[in-house]
Design a protein around this motif. Structure first.
Motif, short mmCIF file in Angstrom:
data_model
loop_
_atom_site.label_atom_id
_atom_site.label_comp_id
_atom_site.label_asym_id
_atom_site.label_seq_id
_atom_site.Cartn_x
_atom_site.Cartn_y
_atom_site.Cartn_z
N TYR A 1 -9.29 1.70 -5.35
CA TYR A 1 -8.81 0.95 -4.18
C TYR A 1 -8.62 1.89 -2.99
CZ TYR A 1 -5.74 -1.71 -1.10
OH TYR A 1 -5.20 -2.33 -0.01
N THR A 2 -8.06 3.06 -3.27
CA THR A 2 -7.87 4.05 -2.21
C THR A 2 -9.20 4.45 -1.60
OG1 THR A 2 -5.89 4.90 -3.30
CG2 THR A 2 -6.96 6.35 -1.70
N LEU A 3 -10.19 4.67 -2.45
CA LEU A 3 -11.52 5.07 -1.96
C LEU A 3 -12.18 3.93 -1.18
CD1 LEU A 3 -12.78 7.01 -5.11
CD2 LEU A 3 -12.00 7.96 -2.93
N GLU A 4 -11.97 2.71 -1.64
CA GLU A 4 -12.53 1.56 -0.91
C GLU A 4 -11.92 1.46 0.48
OE1 GLU A 4 -12.98 -3.33 -1.37
OE2 GLU A 4 -11.81 -2.17 -2.81
N ALA A 5 -10.60 1.70 0.58
CA ALA A 5 -9.94 1.64 1.88
C ALA A 5 -10.46 2.71 2.83
CB ALA A 5 -8.43 1.78 1.70
N LEU A 6 -10.95 3.81 2.27
CA LEU A 6 -11.49 4.89 3.09
C LEU A 6 -12.97 4.70 3.41
CD1 LEU A 6 -9.82 7.99 1.38
CD2 LEU A 6 -9.27 7.03 3.63
N GLY A 7 -13.55 3.62 2.87
CA GLY A 7 -14.95 3.33 3.17
C GLY A 7 -15.95 4.06 2.29
N VAL A 8 -15.50 4.58 1.15
CA VAL A 8 -16.42 5.25 0.22
C VAL A 8 -17.33 4.19 -0.42
CG1 VAL A 8 -16.58 6.61 -1.90
CG2 VAL A 8 -14.77 7.09 -0.21
N PRO A 9 -18.63 4.41 -0.47
CA PRO A 9 -19.56 3.43 -1.05
C PRO A 9 -19.18 3.06 -2.48
CG PRO A 9 -20.77 5.13 0.12
CD PRO A 9 -19.35 5.58 0.09
N ALA A 10 -19.40 1.81 -2.84
CA ALA A 10 -18.99 1.29 -4.15
C ALA A 10 -19.57 2.09 -5.30
CB ALA A 10 -19.39 -0.18 -4.27
N GLU A 11 -20.83 2.54 -5.18
CA GLU A 11 -21.48 3.24 -6.28
C GLU A 11 -20.88 4.62 -6.54
OE1 GLU A 11 -23.97 3.82 -2.51
OE2 GLU A 11 -22.92 2.18 -3.54
N GLN A 12 -20.07 5.14 -5.61
CA GLN A 12 -19.47 6.45 -5.78
C GLN A 12 -18.02 6.39 -6.27
OE1 GLN A 12 -19.79 8.83 -2.20
NE2 GLN A 12 -21.91 8.21 -1.82
N ARG A 13 -17.39 5.25 -6.10
CA ARG A 13 -15.95 5.17 -6.34
C ARG A 13 -15.57 5.45 -7.79
NH1 ARG A 13 -15.61 -0.62 -3.50
NH2 ARG A 13 -16.44 0.00 -1.45
N HIS A 14 -16.25 4.80 -8.73
CA HIS A 14 -15.88 4.93 -10.14
C HIS A 14 -15.99 6.37 -10.62
CE1 HIS A 14 -16.50 4.87 -14.53
NE2 HIS A 14 -15.65 3.86 -14.51
N ASP A 15 -17.14 7.01 -10.36
CA ASP A 15 -17.33 8.37 -10.85
C ASP A 15 -16.36 9.35 -10.19
OD1 ASP A 15 -19.35 7.43 -12.43
OD2 ASP A 15 -20.99 8.15 -11.15
N ARG A 16 -16.12 9.16 -8.91
CA ARG A 16 -15.19 10.05 -8.20
C ARG A 16 -13.76 9.88 -8.72
NH1 ARG A 16 -15.32 10.44 -1.63
NH2 ARG A 16 -13.20 11.22 -1.28
N ALA A 17 -13.38 8.63 -8.96
CA ALA A 17 -12.04 8.37 -9.48
C ALA A 17 -11.88 8.92 -10.89
CB ALA A 17 -11.75 6.87 -9.45
N MET A 18 -12.86 8.70 -11.74
CA MET A 18 -12.78 9.18 -13.12
C MET A 18 -12.78 10.70 -13.19
SD MET A 18 -12.26 6.69 -15.13
CE MET A 18 -12.45 7.63 -16.66
N ALA A 19 -13.45 11.36 -12.25
CA ALA A 19 -13.44 12.82 -12.22
C ALA A 19 -12.02 13.34 -11.98
CB ALA A 19 -14.38 13.33 -11.14
N ARG A 20 -11.28 12.71 -11.05
CA ARG A 20 -9.92 13.15 -10.77
C ARG A 20 -8.99 12.81 -11.95
NH1 ARG A 20 -12.98 14.32 -7.39
NH2 ARG A 20 -13.14 15.94 -8.97
N LEU A 21 -9.19 11.65 -12.56
CA LEU A 21 -8.37 11.29 -13.71
C LEU A 21 -8.63 12.24 -14.88
CD1 LEU A 21 -8.62 7.38 -13.67
CD2 LEU A 21 -6.74 8.83 -12.86
N GLY A 22 -9.88 12.66 -15.04
CA GLY A 22 -10.19 13.61 -16.09
C GLY A 22 -9.52 14.95 -15.87
N GLU A 23 -9.49 15.41 -14.63
CA GLU A 23 -8.83 16.68 -14.31
C GLU A 23 -7.35 16.65 -14.66
OE1 GLU A 23 -11.54 18.09 -10.45
OE2 GLU A 23 -9.63 17.05 -10.16
N LEU A 24 -6.74 15.48 -14.51
CA LEU A 24 -5.30 15.37 -14.73
C LEU A 24 -4.96 14.71 -16.06
CD1 LEU A 24 -4.47 14.54 -11.04
CD2 LEU A 24 -3.65 16.52 -12.30
N GLN A 25 -5.93 14.70 -16.97
CA GLN A 25 -5.72 14.22 -18.34
C GLN A 25 -5.24 12.77 -18.38
OE1 GLN A 25 -3.04 17.13 -20.02
NE2 GLN A 25 -4.51 18.81 -19.83
#
Length: 302
Positions: free
Chosen positions: A105-129
């Motif tokens: 949702y945060t990425l969508e509000a910033l205008g990040v394309p839909a196809e990038q949101r999931h992978d980018r979000a999961m990358a940060r969640l992975g970093e923080l376990q």
């Protein structure tokens, strides 16, 4: 980012007074100080949550408290933030969304394309376990996981300025190490400017380019951590060096009010000595006993 002559009065207490601090671009500045020194108050000034009573907060040369609503919205898009304090970090998450949705949702509000949101979000969640709880709601998580989620939301934006308050409080060693790795990865990835508050000496030494010490409402030291913390091995050493050796004492309310161009909320009243009726009776009885003893002594003598 530049803070110039910041003065803040809360409930007739001068919290900050004539505070000056410059946050160098593209580097990590760590802010330390005893509890109650005003670190979270300072963070709120930067994030537009609390207006100082005096002074200016400049981001990219723009005074955020003189900005129009449109200018502030644009500035806010360049900020990633996590509040600390007593579970203030929970205000950085949406309870109605899953862990993953909080980030997408945060990425969508910033205008990040839909196809990038999931992978980018999961990358940060992975970093923080947090990848294994991506489909859960924040309320189902323990406090330390909710805090890591708030941190993930701050980091996922890849904002040019990131402010993280009390970043390590409530995290165990494993999760603290993951947090440090995630923050350093953000810096390598984006070259952003970071302002971090902490009480952890080891964290400050490992992550900071610059260390600022806040005591009694003002910055009392600033520089590379190896210089500022030279000879300091423990919290006791830190207190002895900064908190207890600052003989200037806390800010004076009248001076802060003058700098803030504020009038005292209450007129100054002369102090009067109160009279305790119970103490009067005790004194009367004591006098009677003393007189009786003296009379008894005189009778024996004569």
């Amino acid at each position: 980012m530049v803070l110039d002559s910041i003065t803040t009065i809360i409930d007739d207490t001068a919290v900050l007074h004539r505070l000056a601090l410059e946050i160098p671009a593209g580097q990590v500045t760590v802010l330390m100080g005893p509890s109650g020194a005003g670190k979270t108050t300072l963070i709120k000034h930067i994030l537009g949550l609390l207006e100082p009573d005096g002074g200016t907060v400049l981001i990219g040369g723009q005074d955020i408290w003189e900005s129009s609503p449109e200018e502030w919205r644009e500035l806010r898009r360049s900020l990633g933030a996590m509040l600390g304090g007593s579970y203030l970090f929970t205000t950085s998450t949406f309870s109605s969304m899953t862990v993953l949705e909080n980030l997408t949702y945060t990425l969508e509000a910033l205008g990040v394309p839909a196809e990038q949101r999931h992978d980018r979000a999961m990358a940060r969640l992975g970093e923080l376990q947090l990848a294994d709880v991506a489909d859960r709601k924040p309320e189902a998580l323990p406090a330390h996981a909710t805090k890591r989620l708030a941190l993930a939301r701050a980091l996922v934006t890849d904002a040019p300025l990131v402010v993280l308050d009390e970043i390590d409080v409530g995290l165990d060693r494993d999760h603290s190490d993951a947090m440090v790795d995630a923050v350093l990865a953000l810096r390598r990835r984006t070259g952003c400017t970071l302002l971090i508050t902490t009480h952890n000496l080891a964290l400050a030494q490992s992550i900071a380019d610059h260390l600022a010490i806040l005591v009694n409402g003002r910055i009392v030291a600033f520089g590379p951590p190896r210089e500022v913390l030279d000879g300091i091995k423990s919290t006791e050493d830190f207190d002895r060096r900064f908190e207890f050796s600052d003989f200037t004492g806390p800010p004076k309310l009248d001076e802060a009010e003058a700098d803030a161009d504020r009038k005292p909320a209450q007129p100054v009243r002369k102090k009067t000595l109160g009279v305790d009726s119970q103490m009067i009776w005790i004194a009367v009885i004591a006098v009677i006993v003393i007189v009786a003893v003296l009379l008894a002594v005189q009778v024996k003598l004569f």
